[in-house]
Design an enzyme around this catalytic site. Structure first.
Site, PDB file in Angstrom:
ATOM      1  N   ARG A  50      -0.702   9.380  -0.477  1.00 12.20           N
ATOM      2  CA  ARG A  50      -1.898   9.821  -1.215  1.00 12.20           C
ATOM      3  C   ARG A  50      -1.885  11.298  -1.560  1.00 12.20           C
ATOM      4  NH1 ARG A  50      -6.636   6.326   1.827  1.00 12.20           N
ATOM      5  NH2 ARG A  50      -6.052   4.388   0.790  1.00 12.20           N
ATOM      6  N   HIS A  71      -8.205  11.281  -2.226  1.00 14.38           N
ATOM      7  CA  HIS A  71      -7.698   9.978  -2.653  1.00 14.38           C
ATOM      8  C   HIS A  71      -7.362  10.066  -4.137  1.00 14.38           C
ATOM      9  CE1 HIS A  71      -7.541   5.718  -3.552  1.00 14.38           C
ATOM     10  NE2 HIS A  71      -7.647   5.424  -2.272  1.00 14.38           N
ATOM     11  N   ARG A  96      -3.145  10.634   5.925  1.00  6.39           N
ATOM     12  CA  ARG A  96      -3.256   9.269   6.419  1.00  6.39           C
ATOM     13  C   ARG A  96      -2.735   8.284   5.382  1.00  6.39           C
ATOM     14  NH1 ARG A  96      -6.937   5.131   5.508  1.00  6.39           N
ATOM     15  NH2 ARG A  96      -8.561   6.413   4.546  1.00  6.39           N
ATOM     16  N   GLU A 141      -6.882   1.802  -3.461  1.00  5.22           N
ATOM     17  CA  GLU A 141      -5.434   1.847  -3.616  1.00  5.22           C
ATOM     18  C   GLU A 141      -4.872   0.443  -3.844  1.00  5.22           C
ATOM     19  OE1 GLU A 141      -3.540   4.732  -1.093  1.00  5.22           O
ATOM     20  OE2 GLU A 141      -2.003   3.300  -0.507  1.00  5.22           O
ATOM     21  N   LEU A 146     -14.973   5.255  -5.052  1.00  7.50           N
ATOM     22  CA  LEU A 146     -13.575   4.894  -4.818  1.00  7.50           C
ATOM     23  C   LEU A 146     -13.129   3.691  -5.635  1.00  7.50           C
ATOM     24  CD1 LEU A 146     -11.085   5.529  -2.949  1.00  7.50           C
ATOM     25  CD2 LEU A 146     -11.786   3.518  -1.676  1.00  7.50           C
ATOM     26  N   PHE A 165       0.860  -1.186   0.000  1.00  6.81           N
ATOM     27  CA  PHE A 165       0.000   0.000   0.000  1.00  6.81           C
ATOM     28  C   PHE A 165       0.896   1.235   0.000  1.00  6.81           C
ATOM     29  CE2 PHE A 165      -4.648   0.725   0.940  1.00  6.81           C
ATOM     30  CZ  PHE A 165      -5.094  -0.339   0.184  1.00  6.81           C
ATOM     31  N   GLN A 223      -8.253  14.530   3.256  1.00  5.92           N
ATOM     32  CA  GLN A 223      -7.553  13.674   2.290  1.00  5.92           C
ATOM     33  C   GLN A 223      -8.293  13.569   0.957  1.00  5.92           C
ATOM     34  OE1 GLN A 223      -6.831   9.161   2.928  1.00  5.92           O
ATOM     35  NE2 GLN A 223      -4.839  10.139   2.854  1.00  5.92           N
ATOM     36  N   HIS A 238     -11.895  11.967   0.364  1.00  5.00           N
ATOM     37  CA  HIS A 238     -12.007  10.597   0.846  1.00  5.00           C
ATOM     38  C   HIS A 238     -12.050  10.472   2.361  1.00  5.00           C
ATOM     39  CE1 HIS A 238     -11.463   6.300   0.887  1.00  5.00           C
ATOM     40  NE2 HIS A 238     -10.298   6.372   1.500  1.00  5.00           N
TER      41      HIS A 238
HETATM   42  C1  LIG Z   1     -14.987   3.827   0.050  1.00  4.28           C
HETATM   43  C2  LIG Z   1     -14.045   3.773   1.218  1.00  4.28           C
HETATM   44  C3  LIG Z   1     -13.028   2.822   1.275  1.00  4.28           C
HETATM   45  C4  LIG Z   1     -12.141   2.784   2.348  1.00  4.28           C
HETATM   46  N1  LIG Z   1     -11.151   1.831   2.369  1.00  4.28           N
HETATM   47  C5  LIG Z   1     -10.326   1.766   3.442  1.00  4.28           C
HETATM   48  C6  LIG Z   1      -9.344   0.737   3.543  1.00  4.28           C
HETATM   49  O1  LIG Z   1      -9.221  -0.153   2.695  1.00  4.28           O
HETATM   50  N2  LIG Z   1      -8.512   0.736   4.624  1.00  4.28           N
HETATM   51  C7  LIG Z   1      -8.620   1.680   5.614  1.00  4.28           C
HETATM   52  O2  LIG Z   1      -7.850   1.622   6.569  1.00  4.28           O
HETATM   53  N3  LIG Z   1      -9.555   2.648   5.542  1.00  4.28           N
HETATM   54  C8  LIG Z   1     -10.417   2.708   4.494  1.00  4.28           C
HETATM   55  N4  LIG Z   1     -11.377   3.691   4.457  1.00  4.28           N
HETATM   56  C9  LIG Z   1     -11.578   4.548   5.632  1.00  4.28           C
HETATM   57  C10 LIG Z   1     -12.292   3.761   6.717  1.00  4.28           C
HETATM   58  O3  LIG Z   1     -13.174   2.840   6.123  1.00  4.28           O
HETATM   59  C11 LIG Z   1     -13.104   4.646   7.646  1.00  4.28           C
HETATM   60  O4  LIG Z   1     -12.335   5.719   8.091  1.00  4.28           O
HETATM   61  C12 LIG Z   1     -13.564   3.842   8.867  1.00  4.28           C
HETATM   62  O5  LIG Z   1     -14.207   2.650   8.452  1.00  4.28           O
HETATM   63  C13 LIG Z   1     -14.479   4.646   9.750  1.00  4.28           C
HETATM   64  O6  LIG Z   1     -15.002   3.795  10.748  1.00  4.28           O
HETATM   65  P1  LIG Z   1     -15.802   4.387  11.962  1.00  4.28           P
HETATM   66  O7  LIG Z   1     -16.159   3.227  12.808  1.00  4.28           O
HETATM   67  O8  LIG Z   1     -15.045   5.489  12.579  1.00  4.28           O
HETATM   68  O9  LIG Z   1     -17.115   5.043  11.305  1.00  4.28           O
HETATM   69  P2  LIG Z   1     -18.222   4.480  10.302  1.00  4.28           P
HETATM   70  O10 LIG Z   1     -17.955   3.117   9.838  1.00  4.28           O
HETATM   71  O11 LIG Z   1     -18.433   5.542   9.295  1.00  4.28           O
HETATM   72  O12 LIG Z   1     -19.500   4.391  11.230  1.00  4.28           O
HETATM   73  C14 LIG Z   1     -20.166   5.535  11.730  1.00  4.28           C
HETATM   74  C15 LIG Z   1     -21.369   5.085  12.544  1.00  4.28           C
HETATM   75  O13 LIG Z   1     -21.934   6.211  13.204  1.00  4.28           O
HETATM   76  C16 LIG Z   1     -23.338   6.188  13.071  1.00  4.28           C
HETATM   77  N5  LIG Z   1     -23.840   7.565  13.179  1.00  4.28           N
HETATM   78  C17 LIG Z   1     -23.324   8.692  12.616  1.00  4.28           C
HETATM   79  N6  LIG Z   1     -24.056   9.758  12.960  1.00  4.28           N
HETATM   80  C18 LIG Z   1     -25.046   9.318  13.772  1.00  4.28           C
HETATM   81  C19 LIG Z   1     -26.147   9.932  14.435  1.00  4.28           C
HETATM   82  N7  LIG Z   1     -26.386  11.252  14.364  1.00  4.28           N
HETATM   83  N8  LIG Z   1     -26.983   9.149  15.166  1.00  4.28           N
HETATM   84  C20 LIG Z   1     -26.786   7.801  15.248  1.00  4.28           C
HETATM   85  N9  LIG Z   1     -25.765   7.175  14.630  1.00  4.28           N
HETATM   86  C21 LIG Z   1     -24.913   7.920  13.914  1.00  4.28           C
HETATM   87  C22 LIG Z   1     -23.562   5.549  11.718  1.00  4.28           C
HETATM   88  O14 LIG Z   1     -24.866   5.012  11.631  1.00  4.28           O
HETATM   89  C23 LIG Z   1     -22.483   4.468  11.723  1.00  4.28           C
HETATM   90  O15 LIG Z   1     -22.947   3.317  12.397  1.00  4.28           O
HETATM   91  C24 LIG Z   1     -12.274   3.727   3.394  1.00  4.28           C
HETATM   92  C25 LIG Z   1     -13.285   4.675   3.338  1.00  4.28           C
HETATM   93  C26 LIG Z   1     -14.156   4.711   2.272  1.00  4.28           C
HETATM   94  C27 LIG Z   1     -15.209   5.787   2.254  1.00  4.28           C
END
Ligand SMILES: Cc1cc2nc3c(=O)[nH]c(=O)nc-3n(C[C@H](O)[C@H](O)[C@H](O)COP(=O)(O)OP(=O)(O)OC[C@H]3O[C@@H](n4cnc5c(N)ncnc54)[C@H](O)[C@@H]3O)c2cc1C
Length: 558
Positions: A273, A229, A372, A242, A239, A114, A227, A337
């Site tokens: 990135r 991407h 990141r 990568e 997306l 990566f 960021q 991203h």
């Molecule tokens: C397309 C894509 C691909 C990616 N690929 C990678 C990868 O391969 N490797 C990597 O390391 N990172 C990757 N990332 C980044 C990474 O996936 C995210 O940063 C990470 O998964 C975020 O996880 P989280 O648990 O913080 O939040 P999230 O998974 O976004 O979860 C947020 C939660 O909060 C809840 N929520 C939000 N607001 C409220 C509210 N007001 N009331 C109730 N619930 C609420 C939502 O319902 C959800 O359950 C990627 C991101 C994207 C967009």
């Protein structure tokens, strides 16, 4: 009124990891999510998760240094070291829970390369790693008996005498509003991608958690670090992982030149990135792009390999751009991203507000600094999700509930009544688009003083218009019109804090690249910018030195 030891806002990887670790320590845990847990944005993560495993001849120190260099020396080195030290056990714990990672020829956990890293240390499940991990964690929290409030929307946090004692939330199905009393609240509400248009993020990534924390006194840190991407699909901005470049894809300009050889002779397509995005944008700006894009070419990998390892992105490119990457290169562009900044938190998730924790993309611990590394975010969610859950579970053992009653919901109820009664005619959709477009235009890959000033004016003007937003649906059942309007309020606050932080940083570092001030200024800017709310609802800025332990800042080259 509902009652729990710990309320976790968000059921992505960070929230569910926190729930599991707190539950294992005996706490009464509830998780709330505005969507079904496995629809959280973590589900969309494609490429993988980083860890330096010693039995591979890798070393956490190398992972730490790659991360620090990737962050353009803005990441706090103590937090980064800790994340990299705990990475191996976290990945193996996921494997033991049931995540079926891809294997190498010897049957051991396999890795792929990566960006910005000298070793191939990204563990993966084809190109749907996030989905695999999220489903495993969901099973685990159900088994452990954590309660899930599914499709409930958190409206506000409850703070008494500076301490957090719960949250107010709405059942989306019925419109019922409830107060939840909790001894600890963990924000795990994910990122703010949709403050920009387009973005790779799901439509639900609206910065709710950052804004919820900000409104009750938590600080937002490193918000200028957004960021872009390097490989998002032409048009939709979907997306293309990568992982494609990790597996060997080339980037080509309109002259069919592999232009990264010129900009980053050592790392080529796998430079950091921010670096690759700037190179692409430079090619496009200097007239060597194709209709605002450059090309991602994987044809040399062959159909069999692509189908095995990159099947999801092949499908995405077919569905959203009508291109079969086995046969032709894919038009891609840099796209918003990830938000490196967020609610300032320490390595145990504690924020400046006692009782309030933050972990995952909503938080800024700061392990990503100015940029990141790919596959470090899933790692961040698991390491700091778990640590927050553990710390909160210990804390609640010796903590009493604050005196909170149903009247804590009064302000939110009044606010919603006011929104529904509004007879002006601004549409949230148009405001959201105008905000997102302004953010892209003025706070995208390249920034400058005049552009940022203009951007701030545009944000102020859309904020003013948002006061007159019209909510057409007056009902209480699944009123998405109301929810989108509430989300817009969160997004505008996030947009403002990004804009004001960016305008304050008078240098270029990581993703914050100013064409008018192209140099990094370590003498003045080895520090974080924090935004908090002052008594009049305005923004107050403060600063915090970057923690430097073993690695002195040097010029960054790839
Ligand atoms: C397309 C894509 C691909 C990616 N690929 C990678 C990868 O391969 N490797 C990597 O390391 N990172 C990757 N990332 C980044 C990474 O996936 C995210 O940063 C990470 O998964 C975020 O996880 P989280 O648990 O913080 O939040 P999230 O998974 O976004 O979860 C947020 C939660 O909060 C809840 N929520 C939000 N607001 C409220 C509210 N007001 N009331 C109730 N619930 C609420 C939502 O319902 C959800 O359950 C990627 C991101 C994207 C967009």
């Amino acid at each position: 009124m509902l009652d729990h030891d710990i309320l976790i806002i968000g059921a992505g990887l960070a929230g569910m990891r926190a729930a599991l670790s707190a539950k294992e320590l005996g706490a009464d845990v509830a998780v709330v999510s505005k969507v079904h847990p496995v629809r959280s944005h973590s589900n969309a993560a494609q490429g993988g998760i980083n860890a330096a495993l010693t039995d591979r001849g890798d070393d956490w120190r190398d992972h730490a240094y790659d991360t620090i260099k990737g962050s353009d020396f803005l990441g706090d080195q103590d937090a980064i070291a800790l994340m990299c030290q705990e990475a191996g056990s976290e990945v193996i714990a996921m494997e033991h829970m049931g995540a079926i990672f891809n294997r190498d020829e010897d049957g051991r956990l396999g890795t792929r390369a990566f960006g910005g890293q000298r070793e191939a240390r990204t563990f993966f499940v084809a190109d749907f790693t996030g989905q695999a991990l999220l489903h495993v964690l969901y099973e685990q929290i159900l088994k452990a008996g954590a309660l899930v409030y599914e499709e409930w929307f958190v409206l506000s946090l409850i703070v008494r005498d500076g301490k957090c004692g719960g949250a107010v939330m709405m059942d989306i199905r019925s419109g019922r509003i409830e107060v939840v009393r909790a001894k600890a609240v963990i924000l795990a509400a994910g990122g703010l991608g949709r403050v920009f248009e387009p973005s790779t993020n799901a439509l639900i990534c609206t910065g709710d958690g950052m804004s919820l924390g900000y409104r009750v006194g938590a600080s937002l840190m490193d918000m200028e670090m957004v960021q872009y991407h390097p490989t998002t699909l032409k048009g939709s901005g979907v997306l293309i992982s990568e992982a494609a470049r990790g597996e060997g894809a080339y980037l080509l300009n309109s002259d069919n030149d592999r232009f990264m050889l010129k900009y980053a002779p050592e790392f080529k397509e796998l430079a950091s990135r921010d670096v690759v995005s700037r190179c692409e944008q430079t090619e496009i700006n200097e007239g060597r792009g194709l209709d605002g894009c450059v090309l991602l070419d994987v044809r040399h990998l062959g159909e069999k390999y692509i189908s095995e390892r990159l099947s999801q992105i092949r499908e995405l490119a077919m569905d959203f751009a009508n291109v079969d990457m086995v046969k032709e290169p894919v038009p891609i562009m840099p796209g918003m991203h990830y938000q490196m900044g967020g609610v300032a938190a320490n390595v145990d998730g504690e924020t400046g507000v006692p009782g309030l924790y933050a972990a995952g993309e909503v938080a800024c611990v700061s392990v990503h600094g100015g940029n990141r590394l790919g596959a470090n975010s899933l790692l961040d969610t698991l390491v700091f999700g778990r640590r927050s859950g553990v710390h909160a579970a210990e804390m609640v053992k010796s903590t009493q509930h604050l005196s909170v009653d149903d009247s804590a919901a009064d302000d939110d109820k009044n606010n919603i009544q006011k929104l529904l009664a509004n007879d002006k005619n601004e549409s949230f959709g148009q405001i959201r688009l105008d905000m997102g477009t302004a953010m892209k235009e003025h706070f995208g890959v390249f920034r400058d003083e005049n552009g940022m000033r203009e951007g701030i004016e545009k944000i102020e003007s859309v904020k003013k218009r948002a006061e007159d937003v019209y909510v057409a649906d007056k009902g209480s059942t699944f009123n998405t019109n109301l929810l989108f309007t509430l989300e817009l309020g969160f997004m505008l606050e996030c947009a403002e804090s990004i804009a004001v932080s960016a305008a304050t940083r008078t240098e270029s570092r990581g993703a914050h690249t100013r064409t008018d001030l192209p140099d990094r200024d370590d003498a003045n800017w080895l520090k974080h910018i924090l935004v908090s709310q002052d008594e009049d609802g305005g923004q107050e800025l403060s600063y915090k030195d970057v923690v430097i332990t073993d690695w002195e800042p040097v010029v960054r080259q790839y």
